[in-house]
Every structure is written in C-alpha cells, then in structure tokens.
Design a protein around this motif. Structure first.
Motif, PDB file in Angstrom:
ATOM      1  N   GLY A  32       5.718   0.093  -4.099  1.00 44.20           N
ATOM      2  CA  GLY A  32       4.753  -0.890  -4.585  1.00 44.20           C
ATOM      3  C   GLY A  32       3.867  -1.430  -3.477  1.00 44.20           C
ATOM      4  O   GLY A  32       2.676  -1.684  -3.693  1.00 44.20           O
ATOM      5  N   THR A  33       4.416  -1.587  -2.280  1.00 43.09           N
ATOM      6  CA  THR A  33       3.632  -2.060  -1.143  1.00 43.09           C
ATOM      7  C   THR A  33       2.497  -1.095  -0.834  1.00 43.09           C
ATOM      8  O   THR A  33       1.361  -1.508  -0.587  1.00 43.09           O
ATOM      9  CB  THR A  33       4.538  -2.233   0.093  1.00 43.09           C
ATOM     10  N   VAL A  34       2.796   0.198  -0.868  1.00 39.22           N
ATOM     11  CA  VAL A  34       1.767   1.201  -0.599  1.00 39.22           C
ATOM     12  C   VAL A  34       0.730   1.196  -1.720  1.00 39.22           C
ATOM     13  O   VAL A  34      -0.473   1.224  -1.468  1.00 39.22           O
ATOM     14  CB  VAL A  34       2.379   2.603  -0.425  1.00 39.22           C
ATOM     15  N   VAL A  35       1.182   1.157  -2.965  1.00 40.42           N
ATOM     16  CA  VAL A  35       0.263   1.155  -4.108  1.00 40.42           C
ATOM     17  C   VAL A  35      -0.705  -0.015  -4.020  1.00 40.42           C
ATOM     18  O   VAL A  35      -1.891   0.126  -4.321  1.00 40.42           O
ATOM     19  CB  VAL A  35       1.040   1.163  -5.438  1.00 40.42           C
ATOM     20  N   GLU A  36      -0.236  -1.172  -3.596  1.00 45.85           N
ATOM     21  CA  GLU A  36      -1.117  -2.346  -3.462  1.00 45.85           C
ATOM     22  C   GLU A  36      -2.263  -2.087  -2.501  1.00 45.85           C
ATOM     23  O   GLU A  36      -3.352  -2.633  -2.661  1.00 45.85           O
ATOM     24  CB  GLU A  36      -0.309  -3.553  -2.983  1.00 45.85           C
ATOM     25  N   LYS A  37      -2.069  -1.241  -1.515  1.00 47.62           N
ATOM     26  CA  LYS A  37      -3.089  -0.959  -0.511  1.00 47.62           C
ATOM     27  C   LYS A  37      -4.087   0.104  -0.966  1.00 47.62           C
ATOM     28  O   LYS A  37      -5.120   0.285  -0.332  1.00 47.62           O
ATOM     29  CB  LYS A  37      -2.422  -0.527   0.793  1.00 47.62           C
ATOM     30  N   LEU A  38      -3.787   0.797  -2.068  1.00 39.46           N
ATOM     31  CA  LEU A  38      -4.688   1.829  -2.576  1.00 39.46           C
ATOM     32  C   LEU A  38      -5.885   1.221  -3.289  1.00 39.46           C
ATOM     33  O   LEU A  38      -5.739   0.237  -4.017  1.00 39.46           O
ATOM     34  CB  LEU A  38      -3.971   2.713  -3.601  1.00 39.46           C
ATOM     35  N   PRO A  39      -7.046   1.837  -3.158  1.00 42.82           N
ATOM     36  CA  PRO A  39      -8.173   1.430  -3.997  1.00 42.82           C
ATOM     37  C   PRO A  39      -7.987   2.002  -5.401  1.00 42.82           C
ATOM     38  O   PRO A  39      -7.214   2.944  -5.599  1.00 42.82           O
ATOM     39  CB  PRO A  39      -9.377   2.067  -3.302  1.00 42.82           C
ATOM     40  N   SER A  40      -8.672   1.466  -6.370  1.00 40.49           N
ATOM     41  CA  SER A  40      -8.622   2.004  -7.730  1.00 40.49           C
ATOM     42  C   SER A  40      -9.003   3.481  -7.695  1.00 40.49           C
ATOM     43  O   SER A  40      -9.981   3.859  -7.055  1.00 40.49           O
ATOM     44  CB  SER A  40      -9.586   1.221  -8.620  1.00 40.49           C
ATOM     45  N   GLY A  41      -8.217   4.314  -8.349  1.00 37.31           N
ATOM     46  CA  GLY A  41      -8.449   5.752  -8.367  1.00 37.31           C
ATOM     47  C   GLY A  41      -7.782   6.495  -7.228  1.00 37.31           C
ATOM     48  O   GLY A  41      -7.704   7.718  -7.244  1.00 37.31           O
ATOM     49  N   GLY A  42      -7.285   5.774  -6.226  1.00 36.68           N
ATOM     50  CA  GLY A  42      -6.594   6.401  -5.101  1.00 36.68           C
ATOM     51  C   GLY A  42      -5.225   6.892  -5.509  1.00 36.68           C
ATOM     52  O   GLY A  42      -4.613   6.405  -6.458  1.00 36.68           O
ATOM     53  N   CYS A  43      -4.729   7.882  -4.782  1.00 33.14           N
ATOM     54  CA  CYS A  43      -3.433   8.495  -5.089  1.00 33.14           C
ATOM     55  C   CYS A  43      -2.447   8.290  -3.953  1.00 33.14           C
ATOM     56  O   CYS A  43      -2.826   8.229  -2.787  1.00 33.14           O
ATOM     57  CB  CYS A  43      -3.608   9.989  -5.338  1.00 33.14           C
ATOM     58  N   PHE A  44      -1.189   8.226  -4.336  1.00 33.93           N
ATOM     59  CA  PHE A  44      -0.077   8.125  -3.393  1.00 33.93           C
ATOM     60  C   PHE A  44       0.920   9.219  -3.721  1.00 33.93           C
ATOM     61  O   PHE A  44       1.543   9.200  -4.776  1.00 33.93           O
ATOM     62  CB  PHE A  44       0.569   6.741  -3.485  1.00 33.93           C
ATOM     63  N   GLY A  45       1.043  10.190  -2.837  1.00 31.21           N
ATOM     64  CA  GLY A  45       1.995  11.277  -3.009  1.00 31.21           C
ATOM     65  C   GLY A  45       3.190  11.071  -2.100  1.00 31.21           C
ATOM     66  O   GLY A  45       3.045  10.703  -0.933  1.00 31.21           O
ATOM     67  N   PHE A  46       4.389  11.301  -2.642  1.00 29.35           N
ATOM     68  CA  PHE A  46       5.607  11.099  -1.856  1.00 29.35           C
ATOM     69  C   PHE A  46       6.742  11.939  -2.420  1.00 29.35           C
ATOM     70  O   PHE A  46       6.677  12.423  -3.549  1.00 29.35           O
ATOM     71  CB  PHE A  46       6.002   9.617  -1.811  1.00 29.35           C
ATOM     72  N   SER A  47       7.766  12.100  -1.611  1.00 32.58           N
ATOM     73  CA  SER A  47       8.941  12.862  -2.024  1.00 32.58           C
ATOM     74  C   SER A  47      10.149  11.942  -2.113  1.00 32.58           C
ATOM     75  O   SER A  47      10.253  10.951  -1.395  1.00 32.58           O
ATOM     76  CB  SER A  47       9.219  13.992  -1.028  1.00 32.58           C
ATOM     77  N   CYS A  78       6.235  13.243  -6.287  1.00 37.91           N
ATOM     78  CA  CYS A  78       5.516  12.364  -7.214  1.00 37.91           C
ATOM     79  C   CYS A  78       4.134  12.067  -6.653  1.00 37.91           C
ATOM     80  O   CYS A  78       3.967  11.908  -5.442  1.00 37.91           O
ATOM     81  CB  CYS A  78       6.243  11.039  -7.377  1.00 37.91           C
ATOM     82  N   VAL A  79       3.171  11.941  -7.548  1.00 39.08           N
ATOM     83  CA  VAL A  79       1.850  11.455  -7.188  1.00 39.08           C
ATOM     84  C   VAL A  79       1.499  10.353  -8.184  1.00 39.08           C
ATOM     85  O   VAL A  79       1.475  10.582  -9.398  1.00 39.08           O
ATOM     86  CB  VAL A  79       0.770  12.570  -7.217  1.00 39.08           C
ATOM     87  N   LEU A  80       1.264   9.159  -7.655  1.00 44.80           N
ATOM     88  CA  LEU A  80       0.835   8.030  -8.466  1.00 44.80           C
ATOM     89  C   LEU A  80      -0.651   7.820  -8.252  1.00 44.80           C
ATOM     90  O   LEU A  80      -1.127   7.872  -7.113  1.00 44.80           O
ATOM     91  CB  LEU A  80       1.584   6.766  -8.060  1.00 44.80           C
ATOM     92  N   ARG A  81      -1.387   7.580  -9.315  1.00 47.48           N
ATOM     93  CA  ARG A  81      -2.821   7.255  -9.225  1.00 47.48           C
ATOM     94  C   ARG A  81      -2.993   5.802  -9.636  1.00 47.48           C
ATOM     95  O   ARG A  81      -2.586   5.386 -10.730  1.00 47.48           O
ATOM     96  CB  ARG A  81      -3.647   8.159 -10.128  1.00 47.48           C
ATOM     97  N   LYS A  82      -3.606   5.020  -8.762  1.00 44.34           N
ATOM     98  CA  LYS A  82      -3.800   3.602  -9.054  1.00 44.34           C
ATOM     99  C   LYS A  82      -4.902   3.436 -10.106  1.00 44.34           C
ATOM    100  O   LYS A  82      -5.961   4.030 -10.016  1.00 44.34           O
ATOM    101  CB  LYS A  82      -4.164   2.831  -7.798  1.00 44.34           C
ATOM    102  N   LEU A  83      -4.622   2.614 -11.095  1.00 40.15           N
ATOM    103  CA  LEU A  83      -5.573   2.350 -12.172  1.00 40.15           C
ATOM    104  C   LEU A  83      -6.458   1.156 -11.844  1.00 40.15           C
ATOM    105  O   LEU A  83      -6.223   0.408 -10.954  1.00 40.15           O
ATOM    106  CB  LEU A  83      -4.825   2.111 -13.487  1.00 40.15           C
TER     107      LEU A  83
END
Length: 101
Positions: free
Chosen positions: A36-51, A96-101
């Motif tokens: 969640g900490t990383v997701v908060e730093k993403l801009p809208s539409g940005g992705c976070f990929g992790f294992s 996993c890849v999460l895309r921030k909405l």
C-alpha cells in the motif's frame, strides 16, 4: 537507476510512473503494508509489479493487502500469474501487477 527506501522520500519520485519490486516481499523483509505504501506513491494509471514467492504467500497478509486495495477501488489487479520460481527446489512464485485507479 535510482535506489530508494520506501520508508523514506524517493529520489525524483515524481519522474516515475511505474515501480517494480522483484524478490522484495517476504516475511521479516518487505512486509505486507509496504504494498500500500508503494501504491500511494504511484500516479493514477501507474503500475506496480512485484513477486510473492511461496514463503511470502504463507503469510495471508500479502494477499489481504492486495485484496483490500482492490476492494476499496484504489487499484485494479492488471496481471497475476503463479508459476515456477526456483525449479530445482520446487519453489513457485506469484507475479502481480497492480494499476492505480
């Protein structure tokens, strides 16, 4: 490539749209709340990929952190695949890849 500590302000964080953390999340190392900490730093539409390897997946907190972010509409799960990680050891990992909405 800049290296940073997600517990500290990221150098030039505004310059990045996407983040990746491969081999970072594990009990006693990168804890579930860091997702969640990383997701908060993403801009809208940005992705976070992790294992998440099998060791991490034994801790339900990692998948709960993902589910909570999806449930509240902060991200969508853009990609998820579970497969071989360390084949000689019979270990698997989830990507996993999460895309921030």
């Amino acid at each position: 490539m800049n290296k940073g500590d997600f517990n500290e302000p990221l150098p030039a964080a505004d310059d990045y749209v996407n983040y990746a953390a491969i081999g970072v999340f594990s009990p006693g190392h990168g804890m579930p709340d860091l997702i969640g900490t990383v997701v908060e730093k993403l801009p809208s539409g940005g992705c976070f990929g992790f294992s998440l390897n099998d060791h991490a997946l034994q801790d339900p907190g990692y998948e709960r952190a993902i589910d909570d972010l999806v449930r509240v509409g902060q991200v969508e799960l853009a990609f998820e695949e579970y497969g071989d990680h360390l084949t000689g050891l019979g270990s698997k990992s989830k990507i996993c890849v999460l895309r921030k909405l």
